[in-house]
Design a protein around this motif. Structure first.
Motif, PDB file in Angstrom:
ATOM      1  N   TYR A  28      27.764  13.975   3.183  1.00 50.69           N
ATOM      2  CA  TYR A  28      28.098  12.889   2.473  1.00 50.69           C
ATOM      3  C   TYR A  28      29.624  13.439   1.188  1.00 50.69           C
ATOM      4  O   TYR A  28      30.259  12.987   0.584  1.00 50.69           O
ATOM      5  CB  TYR A  28      26.717  12.502   1.015  1.00 50.69           C
ATOM      6  CG  TYR A  28      26.262  11.445   2.059  1.00 50.69           C
ATOM      7  CD1 TYR A  28      25.789  11.213   3.016  1.00 50.69           C
ATOM      8  CD2 TYR A  28      24.287  12.038   1.587  1.00 50.69           C
ATOM      9  CE1 TYR A  28      25.156  10.421   3.970  1.00 50.69           C
ATOM     10  CE2 TYR A  28      23.308  11.640   2.388  1.00 50.69           C
ATOM     11  CZ  TYR A  28      24.081  10.572   3.511  1.00 50.69           C
ATOM     12  OH  TYR A  28      23.232   9.998   3.444  1.00 50.69           O
ATOM     13  N   TYR A  31      32.053  12.464   3.234  1.00 53.74           N
ATOM     14  CA  TYR A  31      32.472  10.944   3.101  1.00 53.74           C
ATOM     15  C   TYR A  31      33.314  10.922   1.452  1.00 53.74           C
ATOM     16  O   TYR A  31      34.342   9.784   1.230  1.00 53.74           O
ATOM     17  CB  TYR A  31      31.078  10.191   3.132  1.00 53.74           C
ATOM     18  CG  TYR A  31      30.500   9.709   4.815  1.00 53.74           C
ATOM     19  CD1 TYR A  31      30.551  10.476   5.616  1.00 53.74           C
ATOM     20  CD2 TYR A  31      29.738   9.326   4.717  1.00 53.74           C
ATOM     21  CE1 TYR A  31      30.521  10.676   6.766  1.00 53.74           C
ATOM     22  CE2 TYR A  31      29.348   9.311   6.061  1.00 53.74           C
ATOM     23  CZ  TYR A  31      29.375   8.320   7.352  1.00 53.74           C
ATOM     24  OH  TYR A  31      28.861   9.014   8.545  1.00 53.74           O
ATOM     25  N   TRP A  34      36.629  11.144   2.410  1.00 50.64           N
ATOM     26  CA  TRP A  34      37.192  10.510   3.044  1.00 50.64           C
ATOM     27  C   TRP A  34      37.589   9.649   1.953  1.00 50.64           C
ATOM     28  O   TRP A  34      38.405   8.466   1.847  1.00 50.64           O
ATOM     29  CB  TRP A  34      36.748  10.130   3.874  1.00 50.64           C
ATOM     30  CG  TRP A  34      37.204   8.553   4.683  1.00 50.64           C
ATOM     31  CD1 TRP A  34      37.712   8.162   5.691  1.00 50.64           C
ATOM     32  CD2 TRP A  34      36.560   7.167   4.463  1.00 50.64           C
ATOM     33  NE1 TRP A  34      37.971   7.206   5.996  1.00 50.64           N
ATOM     34  CE2 TRP A  34      37.119   6.500   5.114  1.00 50.64           C
ATOM     35  CE3 TRP A  34      35.545   6.380   3.505  1.00 50.64           C
ATOM     36  CZ2 TRP A  34      36.732   4.801   5.017  1.00 50.64           C
ATOM     37  CZ3 TRP A  34      34.717   5.522   3.467  1.00 50.64           C
ATOM     38  CH2 TRP A  34      36.023   4.774   4.367  1.00 50.64           C
ATOM     39  N   SER A  83      35.700  11.403  11.092  1.00 53.11           N
ATOM     40  CA  SER A  83      35.611   9.871   8.961  1.00 53.11           C
ATOM     41  C   SER A  83      35.328   8.622   9.647  1.00 53.11           C
ATOM     42  O   SER A  83      35.941   8.181  10.388  1.00 53.11           O
ATOM     43  CB  SER A  83      37.151  10.121   8.632  1.00 53.11           C
ATOM     44  OG  SER A  83      37.371  11.435   8.046  1.00 53.11           O
ATOM     45  N   PRO A  84      34.389   7.941   8.651  1.00 50.49           N
ATOM     46  CA  PRO A  84      33.800   6.500   8.936  1.00 50.49           C
ATOM     47  C   PRO A  84      35.759   5.812   9.344  1.00 50.49           C
ATOM     48  O   PRO A  84      36.765   6.356   8.727  1.00 50.49           O
ATOM     49  CB  PRO A  84      33.577   5.979   8.242  1.00 50.49           C
ATOM     50  CG  PRO A  84      32.866   7.202   7.141  1.00 50.49           C
ATOM     51  CD  PRO A  84      33.921   8.371   7.354  1.00 50.49           C
ATOM     52  N   CYS A  90      31.112   3.417   6.857  1.00 47.63           N
ATOM     53  CA  CYS A  90      30.936   4.248   6.477  1.00 47.63           C
ATOM     54  C   CYS A  90      29.516   3.938   5.135  1.00 47.63           C
ATOM     55  O   CYS A  90      28.208   4.697   6.006  1.00 47.63           O
ATOM     56  CB  CYS A  90      31.687   4.738   4.896  1.00 47.63           C
ATOM     57  SG  CYS A  90      31.457   5.859   3.865  1.00 47.63           S
ATOM     58  N   THR A  94      25.651   5.704   6.742  1.00 44.42           N
ATOM     59  CA  THR A  94      25.043   6.760   5.679  1.00 44.42           C
ATOM     60  C   THR A  94      23.386   5.781   5.877  1.00 44.42           C
ATOM     61  O   THR A  94      23.091   6.459   5.429  1.00 44.42           O
ATOM     62  CB  THR A  94      25.554   5.869   4.225  1.00 44.42           C
ATOM     63  OG1 THR A  94      26.918   6.544   4.274  1.00 44.42           O
ATOM     64  CG2 THR A  94      24.485   6.668   3.411  1.00 44.42           C
TER      65      THR A  94
END
Ligand code: FEO
Length: 184
Positions: A28, A31, A34, A83-84, A90, A94
């Motif tokens: 997280y 994310y 990102w 990375s998404p 993303c 998750t």
């Protein structure tokens, strides 16, 4: 005298959970970084806060192992995934992380049940409830993105979503808490 009240298998599965929660905190964080790099400051903030929650989960499992006379083992953690591709990706990733974590919690419950370790069984119930909340939180993210237009969301609706998530509560109202007097 051996004061460890955990079997070897229970101690091992709980230590594996410590690692999983630490990995979730790192995922997280990544994310959040990102999202920030894409200009979504609110979503970044949301993931940074959630990363802190995962760390709290890690501490909670550690504390339980210690309380029961076991030994916590801190292991290496994997690097977060790539990375998404976009926000949809993303939030979907998750959600999958949370579902996988729920499966891991259920394995603890199953083992505790098999071993008739009712203390660990009882301890794990907190996480069973928490995972309902964690999954719901991400379902709400996916719903909000869908309402914003999903992959075709306009810049304005993404701007508003980002603003909303930057200020959103970290907990969600759950059906199990609802009553006639307090429906939500
Ligand atoms: Fe520690 Fe998101 O579950």
């Amino acid at each position: 005298m051996d004061t460890n009240r955990l079997s070897k298998k229970i101690e091992d599965i709980l230590n594996a959970q410590v690692t999983k929660e630490a990995e979730a905190a790192q995922i997280y964080l990544s994310y959040g970084c990102w999202a920030d790099s894409k200009g979504y400051g609110g979503i970044a903030n949301y993931f940074f806060r959630h990363s802190g929650e995962e760390r709290n989960h890690m501490m909670k499992v550690m504390q339980y192992i210690m309380e029961r006379g076991g030994e916590v083992k801190i292991s290496a953690i994997k690097a977060p995934p790539k990375s998404p591709k976009n926000l949809q990706d993303c939030f979907e990733k998750t959600f999958q992380h949370e579902v996988d974590n729920t499966t891991a919690i259920y394995e603890i419950v199953n083992l505790a049940h098999d071993e008739k370790d009712w203390a660990t069984y009882n301890f794990a119930q907190w996480f069973v409830k928490e995972q309902i909340e964690e999954e719901k939180l991400v379902m709400d993210l996916l719903d909000k993105l869908k309402i914003a237009g999903g992959p075709k969301a306009s810049d304005e609706s993404l701007f508003n979503l980002d603003k909303y998530l930057g200020e959103a509560p970290d907990e969600v109202p759950l059906a199990r808490e609802a009553s006639v007097d307090k429906p939500e």
